[in-house]
Design a protein around this motif. Structure first.
Motif, PDB file in Angstrom:
ATOM      1  N   ASP A 138      -5.477   0.119  -3.371  1.00  0.00           N
ATOM      2  CA  ASP A 138      -4.405   1.110  -3.428  1.00  0.00           C
ATOM      3  C   ASP A 138      -3.339   0.758  -4.439  1.00  0.00           C
ATOM      4  OD1 ASP A 138      -2.921   3.422  -2.418  1.00  0.00           O
ATOM      5  OD2 ASP A 138      -1.556   1.943  -1.562  1.00  0.00           O
ATOM      6  N   SER A 185       0.829  -1.198   0.000  1.00  0.00           N
ATOM      7  CA  SER A 185       0.000   0.000   0.000  1.00  0.00           C
ATOM      8  C   SER A 185       0.870   1.258   0.000  1.00  0.00           C
ATOM      9  CB  SER A 185      -0.922   0.006   1.224  1.00  0.00           C
ATOM     10  OG  SER A 185      -1.822  -1.075   1.181  1.00  0.00           O
ATOM     11  N   PHE A 241      -5.736   0.139   5.564  1.00  0.00           N
ATOM     12  CA  PHE A 241      -5.079  -0.131   4.289  1.00  0.00           C
ATOM     13  C   PHE A 241      -6.121  -0.684   3.326  1.00  0.00           C
ATOM     14  CE2 PHE A 241      -1.937  -0.452   7.604  1.00  0.00           C
ATOM     15  CZ  PHE A 241      -0.809   0.162   7.075  1.00  0.00           C
ATOM     16  N   ARG A 264      -9.843  -4.724   2.606  1.00  0.00           N
ATOM     17  CA  ARG A 264      -9.308  -3.685   3.480  1.00  0.00           C
ATOM     18  C   ARG A 264      -8.820  -4.310   4.776  1.00  0.00           C
ATOM     19  NH1 ARG A 264     -14.878  -4.434   2.085  1.00  0.00           N
ATOM     20  NH2 ARG A 264     -16.208  -4.040   3.877  1.00  0.00           N
ATOM     21  N   GLN A 283      -6.192  -9.910  -1.914  1.00  0.00           N
ATOM     22  CA  GLN A 283      -6.183  -8.477  -2.141  1.00  0.00           C
ATOM     23  C   GLN A 283      -6.969  -8.130  -3.400  1.00  0.00           C
ATOM     24  OE1 GLN A 283      -2.473  -6.664  -1.351  1.00  0.00           O
ATOM     25  NE2 GLN A 283      -3.058  -4.684  -2.149  1.00  0.00           N
TER      26      GLN A 283
END
Length: 257
Positions: free
Chosen positions: A85, A22, A81, A100, A95
């Motif tokens: 991102d 991130s 996070f 998150r 992911q």
């Protein structure tokens, strides 16, 4: 009846990887002396964290910022996070754009050279202001982690489960590992790059940093960004790092044979 596929769950190393990938995080603090809201209000701001060898976030924040004043009065914080991102580095298992991760912890001021160096390895441009009198480094003592990977996918970890708590030897031997690999084993690094990535292996890759979960490699070419290669399992000491690097190199050379 057809077997229902098991839902993927996030391991601690997966979640540490999410933090490292991130570029930014949302920091939540408790207002103290805020000019717009009363004490006790939750306040969110954006920060650019780095990650220590064991997975603990490192912050470089200004003494003039509201969130720093809040943390001096109440060190408790949350860091959010987002999986969206850095989707180009996303881990397919955990992911996604909706993933998150929230870390709960306390911000501890840290003036050690190790924490400073760790942050600047991740964010070299921060060297322009890192030593200003009004900036300071903080290491987050993680107490809990909560991951949501989408509908029906979540996991809660304690801080001890999230962090690698026995990697002092790796921290102490970090620079020696880097120097040894770059002095004697650049050929092994090139072979690992060829096997583990799609990057050209003839760009004089060298090791920039190493941690419990992987390593960062780079070249002297300005147009060639640093790359990260994950380890198949966490390492805790220089001997572990040596063994896993030997195994990774052997796989690459067996493929070429």
């Amino acid at each position: 009846m057809a077997n229902t596929p098991e839902k993927p769950t996030a391991s601690a190393s997966d979640l540490r990887r999410m933090c490292r990938q991130s570029h930014a995080a949302v920091l939540a603090t408790t207002a103290i002396g805020h000019k717009q809201v009363g004490d006790g209000w939750p306040v969110a701001s954006m920060v650019v964290p780095a990650t220590d060898l064991d997975g603990a976030p490192i912050l470089l924040i200004s003494e003039l910022a509201d969130h720093t004043r809040h943390l001096k009065a109440d060190a408790r914080l949350s860091l959010l996070f987002s999986g969206s991102d850095n989707p180009s580095n996303a881990t397919s298992q955990i992911q996604t754009d909706t993933a998150r991760l929230t870390l709960f912890g306390r911000a501890i001021p840290d003036t050690s050279a190790a924490v400073r160096n760790r942050y600047l390895l991740a964010h070299p441009d921060a060297a322009q202001y890192a030593d200003f009198a009004d900036f300071g480094f903080y290491r987050v003592d993680v107490e809990a982690a909560y991951w949501v990977g989408g509908f029906g996918k979540q996991r809660r970890l304690t801080g001890k489960q999230f962090l690698i708590d026995d990697c002092d030897a790796l921290k102490e031997g970090h620079d020696q590992i880097i120097n040894h690999m770059n002095a004697d084993h650049l050929d092994a690094i090139a072979d690992i790059v060829a096997y583990e990535t799609d990057h050209a292996s003839d760009l004089d890759w060298k090791m920039i940093s190493i941690d419990c979960d992987g390593m960062v490699l780079g070249t002297d070419l300005p147009e060639s960004p640093n790359i990260r290669i994950e380890f198949p399992h966490p390492v805790h000491a220089p001997t572990d790092a040596r063994q896993i690097l030997v195994e990774m190199c052997k796989k690459s050379r067996d493929l070429k044979a």
